[in-house]
Scaffold this motif. Structure first.
Motif, PDB file in Angstrom:
ATOM      1  N   GLY A 204       0.765  -1.232   0.000  1.00 12.70           N
ATOM      2  CA  GLY A 204       0.000   0.000   0.000  1.00 12.70           C
ATOM      3  C   GLY A 204       0.799   1.286   0.000  1.00 12.70           C
ATOM      4  N   LEU A 205       2.098   1.231  -0.252  1.00  7.40           N
ATOM      5  CA  LEU A 205       2.875   2.465  -0.269  1.00  7.40           C
ATOM      6  C   LEU A 205       2.441   3.399  -1.402  1.00  7.40           C
ATOM      7  CD1 LEU A 205       6.504   1.377   0.710  1.00  7.40           C
ATOM      8  CD2 LEU A 205       5.168   3.210   1.749  1.00  7.40           C
ATOM      9  N   GLY A 206       1.942   2.807  -2.481  1.00  9.77           N
ATOM     10  CA  GLY A 206       1.461   3.626  -3.580  1.00  9.77           C
ATOM     11  C   GLY A 206       0.232   4.449  -3.242  1.00  9.77           C
ATOM     12  N   GLU A 207      -0.442   4.094  -2.140  1.00 11.38           N
ATOM     13  CA  GLU A 207      -1.626   4.827  -1.709  1.00 11.38           C
ATOM     14  C   GLU A 207      -1.272   6.079  -0.907  1.00 11.38           C
ATOM     15  OE1 GLU A 207      -4.050   2.089   0.460  1.00 11.38           O
ATOM     16  OE2 GLU A 207      -3.763   0.493  -1.019  1.00 11.38           O
ATOM     17  N   VAL A 208      -0.027   6.163  -0.419  1.00 11.54           N
ATOM     18  CA  VAL A 208       0.346   7.281   0.458  1.00 11.54           C
ATOM     19  C   VAL A 208       1.500   8.111  -0.086  1.00 11.54           C
ATOM     20  CG1 VAL A 208      -0.509   6.098   2.511  1.00 11.54           C
ATOM     21  CG2 VAL A 208       1.886   5.798   1.838  1.00 11.54           C
ATOM     22  N   ALA A 209       2.105   7.669  -1.197  1.00 13.32           N
ATOM     23  CA  ALA A 209       3.245   8.392  -1.766  1.00 13.32           C
ATOM     24  C   ALA A 209       3.425   7.988  -3.220  1.00 13.32           C
ATOM     25  CB  ALA A 209       4.522   8.078  -0.973  1.00 13.32           C
ATOM     26  N   SER A 210       4.201   8.778  -3.956  1.00 17.99           N
ATOM     27  CA  SER A 210       4.643   8.344  -5.275  1.00 17.99           C
ATOM     28  C   SER A 210       5.740   7.303  -5.072  1.00 17.99           C
ATOM     29  CB  SER A 210       5.201   9.534  -6.070  1.00 17.99           C
ATOM     30  OG  SER A 210       4.218  10.520  -6.260  1.00 17.99           O
ATOM     31  N   VAL A 211       5.731   6.254  -5.882  1.00 23.76           N
ATOM     32  CA  VAL A 211       6.712   5.184  -5.721  1.00 23.76           C
ATOM     33  C   VAL A 211       7.423   4.954  -7.044  1.00 23.76           C
ATOM     34  CG1 VAL A 211       7.110   2.803  -4.986  1.00 23.76           C
ATOM     35  CG2 VAL A 211       5.195   4.093  -4.018  1.00 23.76           C
ATOM     36  N   MET A 212       8.758   4.869  -6.994  1.00 19.47           N
ATOM     37  CA  MET A 212       9.512   4.561  -8.203  1.00 19.47           C
ATOM     38  C   MET A 212      10.728   3.694  -7.872  1.00 19.47           C
ATOM     39  SD  MET A 212      11.594   8.063  -9.215  1.00 19.47           S
ATOM     40  CE  MET A 212      10.165   9.138  -9.254  1.00 19.47           C
ATOM     41  N   GLU A 213      11.176   2.939  -8.867  1.00 16.07           N
ATOM     42  CA  GLU A 213      12.393   2.141  -8.720  1.00 16.07           C
ATOM     43  C   GLU A 213      13.617   3.045  -8.776  1.00 16.07           C
ATOM     44  OE1 GLU A 213      10.884  -1.929 -10.990  1.00 16.07           O
ATOM     45  OE2 GLU A 213      12.014  -0.409 -12.101  1.00 16.07           O
ATOM     46  N   ASN A 214      14.723   2.571  -8.184  1.00 14.30           N
ATOM     47  CA  ASN A 214      15.928   3.408  -8.195  1.00 14.30           C
ATOM     48  C   ASN A 214      16.642   3.419  -9.542  1.00 14.30           C
ATOM     49  OD1 ASN A 214      17.283   0.922  -8.239  1.00 14.30           O
ATOM     50  ND2 ASN A 214      17.989   1.063  -6.111  1.00 14.30           N
ATOM     51  N   GLY A 215      16.321   2.464 -10.411  1.00 10.62           N
ATOM     52  CA  GLY A 215      16.929   2.448 -11.729  1.00 10.62           C
ATOM     53  C   GLY A 215      18.300   1.802 -11.777  1.00 10.62           C
ATOM     54  N   ILE A 216      18.792   1.287 -10.654  1.00 11.86           N
ATOM     55  CA  ILE A 216      20.101   0.627 -10.618  1.00 11.86           C
ATOM     56  C   ILE A 216      19.948  -0.780 -11.189  1.00 11.86           C
ATOM     57  CG2 ILE A 216      21.978  -0.194  -9.149  1.00 11.86           C
ATOM     58  CD1 ILE A 216      21.379   2.124  -7.257  1.00 11.86           C
ATOM     59  N   LYS A 217      20.649  -1.083 -12.254  1.00 10.48           N
ATOM     60  CA  LYS A 217      20.467  -2.327 -12.992  1.00 10.48           C
ATOM     61  C   LYS A 217      21.373  -3.447 -12.501  1.00 10.48           C
ATOM     62  CE  LYS A 217      17.570  -0.253 -15.789  1.00 10.48           C
ATOM     63  NZ  LYS A 217      16.119  -0.524 -15.734  1.00 10.48           N
ATOM     64  N   GLU A 218      21.654  -3.452 -11.224  1.00 13.33           N
ATOM     65  CA  GLU A 218      22.458  -4.511 -10.623  1.00 13.33           C
ATOM     66  C   GLU A 218      21.941  -4.752  -9.213  1.00 13.33           C
ATOM     67  OE1 GLU A 218      26.381  -2.356  -9.054  1.00 13.33           O
ATOM     68  OE2 GLU A 218      25.977  -1.902 -11.170  1.00 13.33           O
ATOM     69  N   PRO A 219      22.165  -5.943  -8.653  1.00 15.20           N
ATOM     70  CA  PRO A 219      21.630  -6.256  -7.322  1.00 15.20           C
ATOM     71  C   PRO A 219      22.463  -5.630  -6.206  1.00 15.20           C
ATOM     72  CG  PRO A 219      22.857  -8.134  -8.169  1.00 15.20           C
ATOM     73  CD  PRO A 219      22.834  -7.113  -9.269  1.00 15.20           C
ATOM     74  N   LEU A 220      22.358  -4.324  -6.083  1.00 19.09           N
ATOM     75  CA  LEU A 220      23.104  -3.574  -5.083  1.00 19.09           C
ATOM     76  C   LEU A 220      22.191  -3.276  -3.895  1.00 19.09           C
ATOM     77  CD1 LEU A 220      25.832  -1.957  -4.558  1.00 19.09           C
ATOM     78  CD2 LEU A 220      24.520   0.045  -5.334  1.00 19.09           C
TER      79      LEU A 220
END
Length: 290
Positions: A204-220
């Motif tokens: 439910g985080l999308g219900e209380v804030a904008s949510v986006m991926e960090n865009g880092i293309k490696e498992p960091l």
């Protein structure tokens, strides 16, 4: 925060052994994998300038290749979120009754950092987590509140699954107390039990804030700003306040000069280097305004 050989390496090796034994029941295969890990260059004593998060990234990639499993802890992440959601109403009611809801929400959000594959690959959560709610610096909390009063735009870097349920509670509380817009950042590539976009939306985080991926293309399991997407970097640059959850984000983001002065780190003192750096006992809840 760079790696301290005497403390970080044993912790990383313990985590690796626990995860590989959760993936395979073949003890010989587990021994073979751990033998490969011990031989890794960055685990040597060459004092390479590297953070623990970067070491974990390299181990995770080897684990994926060794086991032919892209996401060894996917089921564990789902389970941690489910268990945390089960007590979400209980904690929300506690916050509703509190005379200082920001303080109480902070405690739960940081205590949720105890749900960590670095501590225990099988770690979960129940009401016993409430026992962690102690040892927080009141002056640091007051400074954090002052930052919130001035912050119109906030970027919130998440850490573990399960923990993100309590991040949601903190974000709900911040929005109720202050006039702010919040952007939540998750991992793009699964690593350990760190939250992905799918995990964040599922609690439910999308219900209380904008949510986006960090865009880092490696498992960091951390955040290096030179690797994030242009959208995330723009959000960080425009933010009045950056909130960083967990040890891995602390280890990597404290190496970033550009966000000094507007970043608050929320994490638990789960190891000696954290305790030494902040002069707190093991298990303390840390609010570090940097």
């Amino acid at each position: 925060m760079l790696m301290e050989d005497d403390y970080c390496i044993p912790c990383i090796l313990k985590m690796s052994a626990e995860i590989i034994r959760g993936v395979t029941k073949d003890e010989e295969q587990a021994h073979e994998f751990m033998g490969e890990i011990i031989e890794m260059k960055n685990l040597g004593r060459d004092k390479a300038k590297v953070t623990p998060s970067e070491i974990v990234r390299d181990i995770w990639v080897r684990m994926q290749e060794f086991c032919a499993v892209e996401d060894p802890l996917k089921d564990r992440r789902t389970e941690q979120n489910r268990k945390a959601l089960n007590i979400y109403p209980f904690v929300k009611e506690l916050l509703h009754e509190s005379t200082d809801p920001i303080l109480e929400a902070l405690k739960f959000a940081i205590a949720g950092n105890s749900i960590d594959a670095m501590l225990d690959a099988k770690s979960g959560i129940d009401r016993k987590m409430i026992s962690f709610l102690s040892g927080i610096n009141p002056k640091a909390v007051e400074e954090f509140k002052k930052r919130l009063e001035k912050a119109g735009k906030i970027v919130y870097f998440t850490d573990n699954c399960g923990e993100i349920v309590f991040d949601r509670l903190l974000i709900e509380t911040m929005r109720a107390e202050y006039d702010c817009r919040i952007t939540v950042i998750t991992r793009t590539v699964p690593v350990l039990n760190d939250a992905t976009l799918e995990d964040a939306l599922s609690v439910g985080l999308g219900e209380v804030a904008s949510v986006m991926e960090n865009g880092i293309k490696e498992p960091l399991p951390g955040t290096i700003l030179s690797k994030v997407s242009p959208e995330v970097l723009a959000a960080v640059n425009e933010a009045d306040l950056v909130i960083s959850k967990g040890g891995a984000n602390y280890e990597t983001l404290t190496e970033e000069d550009g966000i000094t002065g507007k970043t608050t780190y929320l994490f638990q003192a789960k190891c000696y280097p954290y305790c030494k750096a902040h002069n707190v006992p093991l298990g303390a809840l840390i609010v570090y305004n940097n």
